[in-house]
Design a protein around this motif. Structure first.
Motif, PDB file in Angstrom:
ATOM      1  N   PRO A   2       0.833  -1.146  -0.086  1.00 15.80           N
ATOM      2  CA  PRO A   2       0.073  -0.337  -0.440  1.00 15.80           C
ATOM      3  C   PRO A   2       1.021   1.328   0.537  1.00 15.80           C
ATOM      4  CG  PRO A   2      -1.147  -1.710   1.832  1.00 15.80           C
ATOM      5  CD  PRO A   2       0.138  -2.225   0.852  1.00 15.80           C
ATOM      6  N   GLY A   3       0.300   2.545  -1.201  1.00 17.10           N
ATOM      7  CA  GLY A   3       0.994   3.676  -1.188  1.00 17.10           C
ATOM      8  C   GLY A   3       2.369   3.416  -1.993  1.00 17.10           C
ATOM      9  N   LYS A   4       3.203   1.920  -2.199  1.00 15.16           N
ATOM     10  CA  LYS A   4       4.063   2.169  -2.655  1.00 15.16           C
ATOM     11  C   LYS A   4       4.478   1.515  -4.266  1.00 15.16           C
ATOM     12  CE  LYS A   4       6.583   1.553   1.864  1.00 15.16           C
ATOM     13  NZ  LYS A   4       7.718  -0.018   2.743  1.00 15.16           N
ATOM     14  N   GLN A   5       5.163   1.615  -4.973  1.00 18.97           N
ATOM     15  CA  GLN A   5       5.399   1.222  -6.285  1.00 18.97           C
ATOM     16  C   GLN A   5       5.648  -0.285  -6.288  1.00 18.97           C
ATOM     17  OE1 GLN A   5       8.279   3.284  -7.944  1.00 18.97           O
ATOM     18  NE2 GLN A   5       7.521   5.118  -8.783  1.00 18.97           N
ATOM     19  N   ARG A   6       5.134  -0.657  -7.752  1.00 10.72           N
ATOM     20  CA  ARG A   6       5.334  -2.282  -7.747  1.00 10.72           C
ATOM     21  C   ARG A   6       7.017  -2.629  -7.616  1.00 10.72           C
ATOM     22  NH1 ARG A   6       1.750  -5.219 -12.072  1.00 10.72           N
ATOM     23  NH2 ARG A   6       0.321  -4.458 -10.546  1.00 10.72           N
ATOM     24  N   GLU A   7       7.955  -3.654  -7.698  1.00 10.40           N
ATOM     25  CA  GLU A   7       8.324  -3.795  -7.254  1.00 10.40           C
ATOM     26  C   GLU A   7       9.187  -5.458  -7.330  1.00 10.40           C
ATOM     27  OE1 GLU A   7      10.275  -3.881  -3.000  1.00 10.40           O
ATOM     28  OE2 GLU A   7       9.295  -5.250  -2.152  1.00 10.40           O
ATOM     29  N   LEU A   8      10.192  -5.491  -8.025  1.00 13.93           N
ATOM     30  CA  LEU A   8      10.415  -6.793  -8.468  1.00 13.93           C
ATOM     31  C   LEU A   8      10.983  -8.447  -7.032  1.00 13.93           C
ATOM     32  CD1 LEU A   8      11.480  -9.505 -10.445  1.00 13.93           C
ATOM     33  CD2 LEU A   8      14.013  -8.441 -10.344  1.00 13.93           C
ATOM     34  N   VAL A   9       9.999  -9.145  -7.089  1.00 15.98           N
ATOM     35  CA  VAL A   9      10.530 -10.360  -5.989  1.00 15.98           C
ATOM     36  C   VAL A   9      11.877 -10.849  -6.624  1.00 15.98           C
ATOM     37  CG1 VAL A   9      10.008 -11.929  -4.477  1.00 15.98           C
ATOM     38  CG2 VAL A   9       8.738  -9.416  -4.741  1.00 15.98           C
ATOM     39  N   ALA A  10      11.406 -11.684  -7.557  1.00 11.51           N
ATOM     40  CA  ALA A  10      12.199 -12.915  -8.323  1.00 11.51           C
ATOM     41  C   ALA A  10      11.507 -13.290  -9.367  1.00 11.51           C
ATOM     42  CB  ALA A  10      12.256 -14.225  -7.095  1.00 11.51           C
ATOM     43  N   THR A  11      12.941 -13.756 -10.814  1.00  9.07           N
ATOM     44  CA  THR A  11      12.765 -13.951 -11.787  1.00  9.07           C
ATOM     45  C   THR A  11      13.340 -15.779 -11.721  1.00  9.07           C
ATOM     46  OG1 THR A  11      14.791 -12.563 -12.286  1.00  9.07           O
ATOM     47  CG2 THR A  11      12.580 -11.373 -12.059  1.00  9.07           C
ATOM     48  N   ILE A  12      12.901 -15.790 -12.387  1.00  8.65           N
ATOM     49  CA  ILE A  12      13.443 -17.923 -13.420  1.00  8.65           C
ATOM     50  C   ILE A  12      13.217 -17.353 -14.921  1.00  8.65           C
ATOM     51  CG2 ILE A  12      11.030 -18.598 -12.837  1.00  8.65           C
ATOM     52  CD1 ILE A  12      12.868 -21.360 -12.183  1.00  8.65           C
ATOM     53  N   THR A  13      14.262 -17.227 -15.246  1.00  9.42           N
ATOM     54  CA  THR A  13      13.921 -17.786 -16.895  1.00  9.42           C
ATOM     55  C   THR A  13      13.559 -19.438 -16.945  1.00  9.42           C
ATOM     56  OG1 THR A  13      16.615 -18.783 -16.925  1.00  9.42           O
ATOM     57  CG2 THR A  13      16.111 -16.909 -17.425  1.00  9.42           C
ATOM     58  N   SER A  14      13.198 -19.162 -18.465  1.00  6.87           N
ATOM     59  CA  SER A  14      12.972 -20.463 -19.135  1.00  6.87           C
ATOM     60  C   SER A  14      14.213 -21.567 -19.630  1.00  6.87           C
ATOM     61  CB  SER A  14      12.025 -20.146 -20.556  1.00  6.87           C
ATOM     62  OG  SER A  14      12.921 -20.034 -21.095  1.00  6.87           O
ATOM     63  N   GLY A  15      14.251 -22.944 -19.500  1.00  9.95           N
ATOM     64  CA  GLY A  15      14.537 -23.873 -20.108  1.00  9.95           C
ATOM     65  C   GLY A  15      15.275 -24.609 -18.819  1.00  9.95           C
ATOM     66  N   TYR A  62      16.891 -12.677  -7.513  1.00  9.97           N
ATOM     67  CA  TYR A  62      15.334 -12.305  -6.041  1.00  9.97           C
ATOM     68  C   TYR A  62      16.013 -10.561  -5.345  1.00  9.97           C
ATOM     69  CZ  TYR A  62      15.031 -17.193  -5.604  1.00  9.97           C
ATOM     70  OH  TYR A  62      14.304 -18.773  -6.101  1.00  9.97           O
ATOM     71  N   ALA A  63      15.026 -10.013  -5.133  1.00 15.98           N
ATOM     72  CA  ALA A  63      15.117  -8.413  -4.658  1.00 15.98           C
ATOM     73  C   ALA A  63      16.123  -8.759  -3.277  1.00 15.98           C
ATOM     74  CB  ALA A  63      14.438  -8.295  -4.569  1.00 15.98           C
ATOM     75  N   ASP A  64      17.382  -8.210  -2.946  1.00 13.65           N
ATOM     76  CA  ASP A  64      17.751  -8.207  -2.220  1.00 13.65           C
ATOM     77  C   ASP A  64      16.892  -8.444  -0.623  1.00 13.65           C
ATOM     78  OD1 ASP A  64      20.417  -6.263  -2.245  1.00 13.65           O
ATOM     79  OD2 ASP A  64      20.242  -8.567  -2.326  1.00 13.65           O
ATOM     80  N   SER A  65      15.649  -7.911  -0.291  1.00 15.45           N
ATOM     81  CA  SER A  65      14.762  -8.671   0.864  1.00 15.45           C
ATOM     82  C   SER A  65      14.344  -9.463   0.922  1.00 15.45           C
ATOM     83  CB  SER A  65      13.870  -7.348   0.911  1.00 15.45           C
ATOM     84  OG  SER A  65      12.876  -7.666  -0.724  1.00 15.45           O
ATOM     85  N   VAL A  66      14.493 -10.351   0.012  1.00 23.56           N
ATOM     86  CA  VAL A  66      13.807 -11.979  -0.097  1.00 23.56           C
ATOM     87  C   VAL A  66      14.954 -13.109   0.367  1.00 23.56           C
ATOM     88  CG1 VAL A  66      11.911 -10.926  -0.377  1.00 23.56           C
ATOM     89  CG2 VAL A  66      12.951 -12.409  -2.577  1.00 23.56           C
ATOM     90  N   LYS A  67      15.854 -12.836  -0.538  1.00 22.03           N
ATOM     91  CA  LYS A  67      16.987 -13.892  -0.414  1.00 22.03           C
ATOM     92  C   LYS A  67      16.743 -14.427   1.099  1.00 22.03           C
ATOM     93  CE  LYS A  67      20.508 -11.274  -4.178  1.00 22.03           C
ATOM     94  NZ  LYS A  67      21.338 -10.826  -4.228  1.00 22.03           N
ATOM     95  N   GLY A  68      17.131 -16.235   0.462  1.00 23.76           N
ATOM     96  CA  GLY A  68      17.432 -17.019   1.090  1.00 23.76           C
ATOM     97  C   GLY A  68      16.025 -17.404   2.209  1.00 23.76           C
ATOM     98  N   ARG A  69      15.334 -16.403   1.952  1.00 21.84           N
ATOM     99  CA  ARG A  69      13.234 -16.609   2.635  1.00 21.84           C
ATOM    100  C   ARG A  69      12.944 -17.088   1.353  1.00 21.84           C
ATOM    101  NH1 ARG A  69      10.569 -12.616   4.496  1.00 21.84           N
ATOM    102  NH2 ARG A  69      11.525 -11.233   2.821  1.00 21.84           N
ATOM    103  N   PHE A  70      12.992 -16.388   0.255  1.00 16.26           N
ATOM    104  CA  PHE A  70      12.060 -16.849  -1.258  1.00 16.26           C
ATOM    105  C   PHE A  70      12.367 -17.972  -1.823  1.00 16.26           C
ATOM    106  CE2 PHE A  70       8.580 -13.235  -0.215  1.00 16.26           C
ATOM    107  CZ  PHE A  70       8.561 -12.879   0.809  1.00 16.26           C
ATOM    108  N   THR A  71      11.888 -19.108  -2.809  1.00 18.69           N
ATOM    109  CA  THR A  71      12.369 -19.615  -4.138  1.00 18.69           C
ATOM    110  C   THR A  71      11.271 -19.209  -4.754  1.00 18.69           C
ATOM    111  OG1 THR A  71      13.606 -20.848  -2.066  1.00 18.69           O
ATOM    112  CG2 THR A  71      13.164 -22.253  -4.531  1.00 18.69           C
TER     113      THR A  71
END
Length: 120
Positions: free
Chosen positions: A41-54, A61-70
């Motif tokens: 709320p009240g903030k811009q959309r930010e990247l959390v994580a991406t994954i390539t194809s193949g 990962y965004a630094d804020s979620v590294k080690g916690r999100f997969t």
């Protein structure tokens, strides 16, 4: 045309876990990279994580979620996932799935989002 539908959001206490899913319609061959973004709320959309194809997909990962999100994807099920552990109140946001077209340069698709609320 690709449509993305997110699910798995909800209310969880701090320290808890959730797994988000992003189901894609259409052929996964038409999708390149996939990602999760969030908007608090009240903030811009930010990247959390991406994954390539193949077969040997690369993740980022965004630094804020590294080690916690997969982030992961199952092309056979046409689904991407975001496993979120050790959730914090600051992770509260609407989480959006994104997929880049493999057929049309610059084209990307968005889901409508799923709300994650982390209580302290």
């Amino acid at each position: 045309q690709v449509q993305l539908v997110e699910s798995g959001g909800g209310l969880v206490q701090a320290g808890g876990s959730l797994r988000l899913s992003c189901a894609a319609s259409g052929s996964m061959l038409s999708i390149n990279n996939m990602g999760w973004y969030r908007q608090a709320p009240g903030k811009q959309r930010e990247l959390v994580a991406t994954i390539t194809s193949g077969a040997n997909a690369l993740t980022n990962y965004a630094d804020s979620v590294k080690g916690r999100f997969t982030i992961s994807r199952d092309n056979a099920k046409k689904t991407a996932y975001l496993q979120m552990n050790s959730l914090k109140p600051e992770d509260t946001a609407v989480y959006y799935c994104n997929a880049a077209s493999a057929l049309i340069y610059g084209q990307s698709y968005w889901g409508k989002g799923t709300l994650v609320t982390v209580s302290s």
